[in-house]
Write a protein that holds these residues in place. Structure first.
Motif, PDB file in Angstrom:
ATOM      1  N   LEU A 337       0.823  -1.202   0.000  1.00  0.00           N
ATOM      2  CA  LEU A 337       0.000   0.000   0.000  1.00  0.00           C
ATOM      3  C   LEU A 337       0.865   1.263   0.000  1.00  0.00           C
ATOM      4  N   THR A 338       0.526   2.189  -0.877  1.00  0.00           N
ATOM      5  CA  THR A 338       1.212   3.482  -0.880  1.00  0.00           C
ATOM      6  C   THR A 338       0.748   4.275   0.330  1.00  0.00           C
ATOM      7  N   ILE A 339       1.680   4.610   1.219  1.00  0.00           N
ATOM      8  CA  ILE A 339       1.322   5.289   2.461  1.00  0.00           C
ATOM      9  C   ILE A 339       1.980   6.657   2.595  1.00  0.00           C
ATOM     10  N   ALA A 340       2.944   6.971   1.715  1.00  0.00           N
ATOM     11  CA  ALA A 340       3.660   8.233   1.878  1.00  0.00           C
ATOM     12  C   ALA A 340       4.423   8.547   0.604  1.00  0.00           C
ATOM     13  N   LYS A 341       5.045   9.699   0.595  1.00  0.00           N
ATOM     14  CA  LYS A 341       5.982  10.071  -0.449  1.00  0.00           C
ATOM     15  C   LYS A 341       7.331  10.338   0.214  1.00  0.00           C
ATOM     16  N   TYR A 342       8.384  10.302  -0.580  1.00  0.00           N
ATOM     17  CA  TYR A 342       9.679  10.667  -0.023  1.00  0.00           C
ATOM     18  C   TYR A 342      10.220  11.877  -0.765  1.00  0.00           C
ATOM     19  N   THR A 343      11.064  12.616  -0.077  1.00  0.00           N
ATOM     20  CA  THR A 343      11.705  13.781  -0.676  1.00  0.00           C
ATOM     21  C   THR A 343      13.211  13.693  -0.470  1.00  0.00           C
ATOM     22  N   THR A 344      13.947  14.348  -1.351  1.00  0.00           N
ATOM     23  CA  THR A 344      15.404  14.336  -1.310  1.00  0.00           C
ATOM     24  C   THR A 344      15.899  15.231  -0.175  1.00  0.00           C
ATOM     25  N   PRO A 345      17.202  15.232   0.096  1.00  0.00           N
ATOM     26  CA  PRO A 345      17.722  16.072   1.185  1.00  0.00           C
ATOM     27  C   PRO A 345      17.317  17.536   1.083  1.00  0.00           C
ATOM     28  N   ASN A 346      17.185  18.049  -0.132  1.00  0.00           N
ATOM     29  CA  ASN A 346      16.783  19.446  -0.314  1.00  0.00           C
ATOM     30  C   ASN A 346      15.278  19.634  -0.408  1.00  0.00           C
ATOM     31  N   GLY A 347      14.524  18.559  -0.126  1.00  0.00           N
ATOM     32  CA  GLY A 347      13.079  18.660  -0.113  1.00  0.00           C
ATOM     33  C   GLY A 347      12.417  18.502  -1.458  1.00  0.00           C
ATOM     34  N   LYS A 348      13.108  17.981  -2.456  1.00  0.00           N
ATOM     35  CA  LYS A 348      12.537  17.832  -3.793  1.00  0.00           C
ATOM     36  C   LYS A 348      11.686  16.562  -3.883  1.00  0.00           C
ATOM     37  N   ASP A 349      10.562  16.675  -4.571  1.00  0.00           N
ATOM     38  CA  ASP A 349       9.724  15.530  -4.905  1.00  0.00           C
ATOM     39  C   ASP A 349      10.072  15.121  -6.331  1.00  0.00           C
ATOM     40  N   ILE A 350      10.701  13.949  -6.498  1.00  0.00           N
ATOM     41  CA  ILE A 350      11.178  13.553  -7.826  1.00  0.00           C
ATOM     42  C   ILE A 350      10.205  12.613  -8.532  1.00  0.00           C
ATOM     43  N   HIS A 351       9.017  12.402  -7.952  1.00  0.00           N
ATOM     44  CA  HIS A 351       8.081  11.456  -8.542  1.00  0.00           C
ATOM     45  C   HIS A 351       7.644  11.921  -9.926  1.00  0.00           C
ATOM     46  N   SER A 352       7.747  11.025 -10.880  1.00  0.00           N
ATOM     47  CA  SER A 352       7.416  11.271 -12.292  1.00  0.00           C
ATOM     48  C   SER A 352       8.328  12.306 -12.947  1.00  0.00           C
ATOM     49  N   ARG A 353       9.339  12.770 -12.232  1.00  0.00           N
ATOM     50  CA  ARG A 353      10.284  13.736 -12.789  1.00  0.00           C
ATOM     51  C   ARG A 353      11.675  13.133 -12.935  1.00  0.00           C
ATOM     52  N   GLY A 354      12.071  12.349 -11.938  1.00  0.00           N
ATOM     53  CA  GLY A 354      13.406  11.782 -11.933  1.00  0.00           C
ATOM     54  C   GLY A 354      14.434  12.759 -11.412  1.00  0.00           C
ATOM     55  N   ILE A 355      15.674  12.289 -11.338  1.00  0.00           N
ATOM     56  CA  ILE A 355      16.803  13.113 -10.893  1.00  0.00           C
ATOM     57  C   ILE A 355      17.635  13.482 -12.104  1.00  0.00           C
ATOM     58  N   GLU A 356      17.922  14.757 -12.227  1.00  0.00           N
ATOM     59  CA  GLU A 356      18.743  15.224 -13.337  1.00  0.00           C
ATOM     60  C   GLU A 356      20.224  15.046 -12.988  1.00  0.00           C
ATOM     61  N   PRO A 357      20.998  14.430 -13.873  1.00  0.00           N
ATOM     62  CA  PRO A 357      22.441  14.285 -13.598  1.00  0.00           C
ATOM     63  C   PRO A 357      23.163  15.624 -13.717  1.00  0.00           C
ATOM     64  N   ASP A 358      24.294  15.740 -13.034  1.00  0.00           N
ATOM     65  CA  ASP A 358      25.122  16.944 -13.163  1.00  0.00           C
ATOM     66  C   ASP A 358      25.770  17.000 -14.538  1.00  0.00           C
TER      67      ASP A 358
END
Length: 401
Positions: A337-358
């Motif tokens: 069951l989906t119970i929460a979302k997670y955020t990165t250290p800087n508070g970003k929500d990457i769901h459906s966006r992904g992480i951009e590489p440097d």
């Protein structure tokens, strides 16, 4: 850190970034009984069982009711029977029986996240980002993900082959494969010392012993000081959250690793690095691609946003919700069951966006015209010297030194 056990659960059924909970007790039992006695639901089931033109058993109708409930939720929530629950537990131990492929919805399409090393899916040529358009000659769409996964799981249980028609990522070229289930073994940590004393570690998933195996490998290199470290998270679909957190902590001596946020108290947690660390002063690059998801995104974001490592490759998958594996009162079954979302250290929500590489490297610069990796990105079987993304990472490390 809360006392409940947290994990990034992954299996052939799809990606599941999760918190493993046990919620048994008198209150849970009372709530369960109250819902079972709900009169409208019981009346509907009884009426259909008695009068409908086609015969359905009470068990079949209850299963249909459960399916209807989960159809209202996101594609990462589902009911797990004993076999499916057992498969998830086995996969966290590095071994399970199936086709060896992670599937999820992406941009309203049923998409391959990654095939596992030496799995039937990988050997058939299935690649991350490929889109499934037919299963056993039947057209499939994103709204039919649950039924598709159920059919795949059933064929796995019955040891039957499946026919897939897929479309290559970034193209309209389709191809067909027939794959049979087999025992899948996953070695999550593989390593190699490259020229110029640069360490290369391929982390294919987050399993029970991943942190322990990684620490052992880094300890072996302590007598040979490293000039750089490459951590390869390409095609890593996730795994156990505690392992992702511990591995991040190996490389960080301070800072937030990840935060989770949900409606109930224990779904809200912040995880921070401890002062102890390894290879602290070694330049570090992390390789990511579209097949990097869930726990691998947590690790990548933690290292990137805390300034410990640069990311190189392509934008990651974008899996930012949290699932819990909750055992039911019926022994052996569970609810994912989906119970929460997670955020990165800087508070970003990457769901459906992904992480951009440097350092973004276009897919076509590291693949052939059929989007096939120059080497097998899931293991060290190929000649790593021919991996253009690894060579780009080596060049960056040399510049940094």
């Amino acid at each position: 850190m809360s006392g409940i056990i947290r994990n990034f659960s992954f299996a052939a059924a799809g990606l599941a970034l999760g918190l493993s909970l046990t919620l048994f007790g008198q209150e849970h039992t009372q709530q369960y009984k109250t819902r079972v006695d709900y009169p409208v639901l019981l009346d509907v089931i009884d009426t259909i069982e008695t009068y409908y033109v086609k015969k359905f058993t009470e068990e079949e109708l209850i299963e249909a009711a459960i399916e209807g409930i989960f159809s209202k939720l996101d594609p990462y929530s589902s009911f797990l029977d004993k076999q499916a629950f057992s498969n998830i537990q086995e996969s966290n131990d590095g071994e399970y029986y199936g086709f060896g492929v992670e599937i999820a919805t992406d941009n309203d399409q049923i998409t391959i996240v990654t095939p596992f090393p030496q799995s039937p899916a990988e050997l058939a040529g299935i690649m991350p980002g490929d889109r499934i358009i037919k299963l056993n000659q039947q057209l499939v769409t994103a709204d039919k993900l649950e039924s598709l996964l159920s059919e795949i799981k059933q064929h796995s249980y019955d040891k039957q082959a499946i026919d897939l028609e897929l479309v290559r990522a970034n193209s309209e070229t389709s191809y067909k494969v027939t794959i049979s289930p087999s025992l899948i073994s996953i070695n999550s940590v593989e390593a190699q010392l490259l020229d110029n004393q640069i360490g290369y570690i391929r982390l294919s998933s987050f399993q029970e012993n991943s942190t322990q195996d990684l620490v052992k490998q880094l300890a072996l290199w302590q007598t040979k000081p490293l000039n750089g470290l490459i951590l390869d998270l390409r095609n890593n679909p996730g795994g156990l959250l505690d392992q992702a957190i511990q591995i991040a902590d190996i490389f960080l001596d301070r800072g937030r690793i990840v935060a989770t946020e949900g409606r109930f108290f224990d779904a809200n947690s912040d995880y921070y690095a401890s002062p102890q660390t390894m290879v602290k002063s070694v330049p570090m690059l992390v390789l990511i691609n579209k097949g990097s998801a869930s726990a691998s995104e947590v690790l990548a974001a933690a290292l990137q946003e805390n300034g410990r490592a640069k990311l190189i490759g392509q934008t990651s998958f974008g899996k930012g919700t949290v699932q819990s594996l909750i055992p039911t009162l019926t022994e052996g079954n569970a609810i994912k069951l989906t119970i929460a979302k997670y955020t990165t250290p800087n508070g970003k929500d990457i769901h459906s966006r992904g992480i951009e590489p440097d350092i973004k490297v276009a897919l076509e610069t590291i693949t052939t015209d059929e989007s096939m990796p120059i080497i097998d990105a899931n293991s060290l079987r190929g000649d790593i010297a021919e991996d253009k993304l690894v060579n780009s990472a080596i060049a960056w490390i040399k510049t940094e030194k």
